[in-house]
Scaffold this motif. Structure first.
Motif, PDB file in Angstrom:
ATOM      1  N   PHE A 126       0.839  -1.199   0.000  1.00  0.00           N
ATOM      2  CA  PHE A 126       0.000   0.000   0.000  1.00  0.00           C
ATOM      3  C   PHE A 126       0.881   1.259   0.000  1.00  0.00           C
ATOM      4  O   PHE A 126       0.746   2.113  -0.858  1.00  0.00           O
ATOM      5  CB  PHE A 126      -0.910   0.045   1.239  1.00  0.00           C
ATOM      6  N   SER A 127       1.808   1.352   0.976  1.00  0.00           N
ATOM      7  CA  SER A 127       2.565   2.596   1.160  1.00  0.00           C
ATOM      8  C   SER A 127       3.504   2.860  -0.013  1.00  0.00           C
ATOM      9  O   SER A 127       4.030   1.936  -0.624  1.00  0.00           O
ATOM     10  CB  SER A 127       3.410   2.527   2.434  1.00  0.00           C
ATOM     11  N   SER A 133       0.304   7.842   5.408  1.00  0.00           N
ATOM     12  CA  SER A 133      -0.946   8.087   6.145  1.00  0.00           C
ATOM     13  C   SER A 133      -2.080   8.411   5.190  1.00  0.00           C
ATOM     14  O   SER A 133      -3.218   7.997   5.392  1.00  0.00           O
ATOM     15  CB  SER A 133      -0.764   9.264   7.116  1.00  0.00           C
ATOM     16  N   HIS A 157       8.252   0.079   2.437  1.00  0.00           N
ATOM     17  CA  HIS A 157       7.990  -0.378   3.814  1.00  0.00           C
ATOM     18  C   HIS A 157       7.171  -1.656   3.881  1.00  0.00           C
ATOM     19  O   HIS A 157       6.492  -1.911   4.879  1.00  0.00           O
ATOM     20  CB  HIS A 157       7.290   0.720   4.644  1.00  0.00           C
ATOM     21  N   THR A 354      -0.857   5.360  11.829  1.00  0.00           N
ATOM     22  CA  THR A 354      -0.125   5.862  13.006  1.00  0.00           C
ATOM     23  C   THR A 354      -1.104   6.200  14.143  1.00  0.00           C
ATOM     24  O   THR A 354      -2.303   6.380  13.918  1.00  0.00           O
ATOM     25  CB  THR A 354       0.677   7.136  12.654  1.00  0.00           C
ATOM     26  N   GLU A 356      -1.357   8.972  15.622  1.00  0.00           N
ATOM     27  CA  GLU A 356      -1.982  10.279  15.352  1.00  0.00           C
ATOM     28  C   GLU A 356      -3.175  10.106  14.410  1.00  0.00           C
ATOM     29  O   GLU A 356      -4.225  10.736  14.591  1.00  0.00           O
ATOM     30  CB  GLU A 356      -0.968  11.254  14.719  1.00  0.00           C
TER      31      GLU A 356
HETATM   32  C1  FAD Z   1       6.546  -1.888  11.364  1.00  0.00           C
HETATM   33  C2  FAD Z   1       5.946  -1.353  10.107  1.00  0.00           C
HETATM   34  C3  FAD Z   1       5.428  -2.226   9.175  1.00  0.00           C
HETATM   35  C4  FAD Z   1       4.872  -1.738   8.002  1.00  0.00           C
HETATM   36  N1  FAD Z   1       4.413  -2.624   7.073  1.00  0.00           N
HETATM   37  C5  FAD Z   1       3.912  -2.170   5.903  1.00  0.00           C
HETATM   38  C6  FAD Z   1       3.504  -3.102   4.904  1.00  0.00           C
HETATM   39  O1  FAD Z   1       3.632  -4.327   5.075  1.00  0.00           O
HETATM   40  N2  FAD Z   1       2.981  -2.608   3.745  1.00  0.00           N
HETATM   41  C7  FAD Z   1       2.834  -1.263   3.527  1.00  0.00           C
HETATM   42  O2  FAD Z   1       2.319  -0.891   2.480  1.00  0.00           O
HETATM   43  N3  FAD Z   1       3.260  -0.352   4.448  1.00  0.00           N
HETATM   44  C8  FAD Z   1       3.795  -0.780   5.619  1.00  0.00           C
HETATM   45  N4  FAD Z   1       4.240   0.110   6.569  1.00  0.00           N
HETATM   46  C9  FAD Z   1       4.176   1.545   6.278  1.00  0.00           C
HETATM   47  C10 FAD Z   1       3.129   2.256   7.117  1.00  0.00           C
HETATM   48  O3  FAD Z   1       1.828   1.935   6.688  1.00  0.00           O
HETATM   49  C11 FAD Z   1       3.397   3.769   7.017  1.00  0.00           C
HETATM   50  O4  FAD Z   1       4.683   4.005   7.573  1.00  0.00           O
HETATM   51  C12 FAD Z   1       2.371   4.572   7.787  1.00  0.00           C
HETATM   52  O5  FAD Z   1       1.116   4.495   7.157  1.00  0.00           O
HETATM   53  C13 FAD Z   1       2.781   6.043   7.918  1.00  0.00           C
HETATM   54  O6  FAD Z   1       3.113   6.566   6.674  1.00  0.00           O
HETATM   55  P1  FAD Z   1       4.495   7.353   6.453  1.00  0.00           P
HETATM   56  O7  FAD Z   1       5.613   6.514   6.988  1.00  0.00           O
HETATM   57  O8  FAD Z   1       4.556   7.765   5.020  1.00  0.00           O
HETATM   58  O9  FAD Z   1       4.420   8.626   7.391  1.00  0.00           O
HETATM   59  P2  FAD Z   1       3.623   9.985   7.085  1.00  0.00           P
HETATM   60  O10 FAD Z   1       2.260   9.667   6.568  1.00  0.00           O
HETATM   61  O11 FAD Z   1       4.499  10.872   6.259  1.00  0.00           O
HETATM   62  O12 FAD Z   1       3.485  10.588   8.538  1.00  0.00           O
HETATM   63  C14 FAD Z   1       4.595  11.203   9.217  1.00  0.00           C
HETATM   64  C15 FAD Z   1       4.108  11.710  10.570  1.00  0.00           C
HETATM   65  O13 FAD Z   1       3.071  12.691  10.376  1.00  0.00           O
HETATM   66  C16 FAD Z   1       1.883  12.318  11.086  1.00  0.00           C
HETATM   67  N5  FAD Z   1       0.700  12.692  10.289  1.00  0.00           N
HETATM   68  C17 FAD Z   1       0.492  12.484   8.957  1.00  0.00           C
HETATM   69  N6  FAD Z   1      -0.718  12.932   8.592  1.00  0.00           N
HETATM   70  C18 FAD Z   1      -1.309  13.455   9.704  1.00  0.00           C
HETATM   71  C19 FAD Z   1      -2.574  14.051   9.987  1.00  0.00           C
HETATM   72  N7  FAD Z   1      -3.496  14.228   9.034  1.00  0.00           N
HETATM   73  N8  FAD Z   1      -2.830  14.444  11.260  1.00  0.00           N
HETATM   74  C20 FAD Z   1      -1.932  14.254  12.253  1.00  0.00           C
HETATM   75  N9  FAD Z   1      -0.684  13.693  12.045  1.00  0.00           N
HETATM   76  C21 FAD Z   1      -0.388  13.290  10.802  1.00  0.00           C
HETATM   77  C22 FAD Z   1       1.958  10.816  11.224  1.00  0.00           C
HETATM   78  O14 FAD Z   1       1.201  10.358  12.339  1.00  0.00           O
HETATM   79  C23 FAD Z   1       3.447  10.602  11.421  1.00  0.00           C
HETATM   80  O15 FAD Z   1       3.799  10.812  12.773  1.00  0.00           O
HETATM   81  C24 FAD Z   1       4.816  -0.348   7.752  1.00  0.00           C
HETATM   82  C25 FAD Z   1       5.343   0.537   8.700  1.00  0.00           C
HETATM   83  C26 FAD Z   1       5.912   0.054   9.851  1.00  0.00           C
HETATM   84  C27 FAD Z   1       6.500   1.020  10.844  1.00  0.00           C
END
Ligand code: FAD
Length: 375
Positions: A126-127, A133, A157, A354, A356
């Motif tokens: 997905f990511s 997010s 990820h 997350t 949040e």
């Molecule tokens: C252990 C682990 C396993 C994972 N496994 C997978 C997987 O198998 N497949 C897959 O596709 N992905 C996977 N992921 C990815 C995961 O889904 C994303 O890391 C997660 O959705 C957050 O996206 P991002 O890292 O792009 O952070 P961002 O979306 O860039 O967020 C960065 C920060 O900003 C905050 N934030 C963002 N938007 C808002 C808002 N509207 N309001 C308040 N705060 C906000 C977030 O809470 C976070 O603290 C995994 C991640 C981890 C840590």
């Protein structure tokens, strides 16, 4: 006295019988080997051969047709035996459950029996580097090609992409609508690169360079991807996997401190224990809804947020308070549960949405339901 006994420990006879059966298989399965190599596949195959890897699925797909609440004993037992859980979560609870509820009969028959037998595995794509997010901005394209599609894009990820046979992949089609595919990972056009992680299982970047998928690889209907992924995320957010980890880590911390427990430690453990009981109640509520065929985004977000925050707090508490006690594994080379806890804790608050975002979901749903929020 308020205890952190397992949620389903005192439940009815069929659940106790299911637990006994699972324990019997686990007693014979190569658990230590799985823990040493952090490879749960031999354990999955042993459970799968007995029809116990996805007990909540119908018998025709290799399950037992039991309720989600009953099937939770499997997740508990895996945690209590320290079997790494992510492959089961991804294959059965997320990918398999999505297919069971949203795919057509042909796709279900093609994939679910292998998942339930522990002979094939699923993961999630997905990511993307610029979509986490907020998945709605993702840029992976599904370009029409004959009666199928070609997929182009980069996913990041992803856990277990190297091990899995198939991945749920969300992509934007020619109509700009999001469509969900089940993509074979062993074919041409797929490049998988590991990204080192703090926890034992690596992340992966997966590049899709014109990967060919047929009409039979679309989950549900074209353009339904977003609606299905909302359900997938709710299946991922029961909180059960985090709750059982929290329970396991709390027990490990209690055990570790036994003999040198100060009053301050005892109060800390009791405080966390009380919250464990509350977490179990939230989880049970979500599972009960699934058994009724209901999905409640609000309750799932609350369960995911509360269980992950609690599990992380227990992990940190154990690291702080048990720090002066040697963290030595009972069996040589086998990961210590509290060491695993400290390394998994940060990721739990991020994966599957997350903390949040869970609070954001809860706040939005409250607003939609007409609640007045003052600044
Ligand atoms: C252990 C682990 C396993 C994972 N496994 C997978 C997987 O198998 N497949 C897959 O596709 N992905 C996977 N992921 C990815 C995961 O889904 C994303 O890391 C997660 O959705 C957050 O996206 P991002 O890292 O792009 O952070 P961002 O979306 O860039 O967020 C960065 C920060 O900003 C905050 N934030 C963002 N938007 C808002 C808002 N509207 N309001 C308040 N705060 C906000 C977030 O809470 C976070 O603290 C995994 C991640 C981890 C840590």
């Amino acid at each position: 006295m308020l205890t952190s006994e397992l949620l389903w420990e005192h439940s009815e006879a069929p659940v106790r019988a299911l637990r006994d059966e699972i324990r019997e298989v686990l007693a014979a399965a190569p658990i230590a080997e799985a823990r040493r190599r952090r490879d749960p596949r031999p354990v999955h195959r042993a459970l799968g051969a007995a029809g116990l890897l996805a007990p909540q699925w119908p018998v025709e797909y290799g399950g037992r047709g039991v309720s989600h609440v009953s099937a939770a004993v499997l997740v508990e037992e895996l945690a209590m035996h320290d079997v790494p859980d992510l492959l089961h979560t991804l294959t059965v609870s997320i990918v398999g459950t999505t297919l069971l509820n949203c795919a057509g009969p042909e796709m279900r028959a093609r994939h679910l029996p292998g998942f339930a037998a522990g002979t094939s595995y699923g993961c999630v794509l997905f990511s993307e580097p610029h979509a986490g997010s907020d998945l709605s901005v993702l840029s992976t394209r599904a370009v029409r090609h004959g009666d199928g599609y070609r997929l182009h894009g980069t996913k990041t990820h992803s856990i277990f992409a190297r091990l899995a046979d198939h991945a749920l992949c969300l992509a934007r089609d020619d109509d700009d609508a999001l469509t969900l595919f089940l993509v074979p990972l062993g074919g041409g056009g797929v490049r998988i690169e590991p990204i080192p992680a703090l926890m034992d299982d690596d992340f992966h970047e997966v590049t899709l360079d014109g990967v060919a998928v047929g009409p039979g690889d679309v989950v549900g209907e074209p353009g339904q991807g977003w609606a299905i992924v909302v359900k997938t995320l709710a299946y991922e957010r029961t909180g059960l996997d985090y709750y059982v980890k929290a329970l396991r880590w709390h027990r490990a911390a209690t055990e570790r401190l036994r003999g040198g427990l100060t009053q301050h430690d005892a109060i800390g453990l009791a405080r966390l224990n009380t919250r464990l009981v509350a977490a179990g109640t939230l989880v049970r509520r979500v599972l009960t809804r699934l058994d009724r065929g209901e999905l409640n985004e609000d309750e799932a977000a609350a369960a995911k947020w509360y269980t992950t925050e609690l599990a992380a707090e227990i992990a940190w508490w154990a690291a702080e308070h048990g720090g002066d006690l040697a963290m030595i594994a009972e069996e040589e080379g086998v990961a210590d549960p509290l060491d695993v806890a400290a390394r998994e804790a940060p990721g739990m608050r991020i994966s599957g949405g997350t903390s949040e975002m869970m609070l954001e979901t809860l706040a939005r749903l409250r607003l939609d339901s007409g609640a007045e929020v003052r600044p």
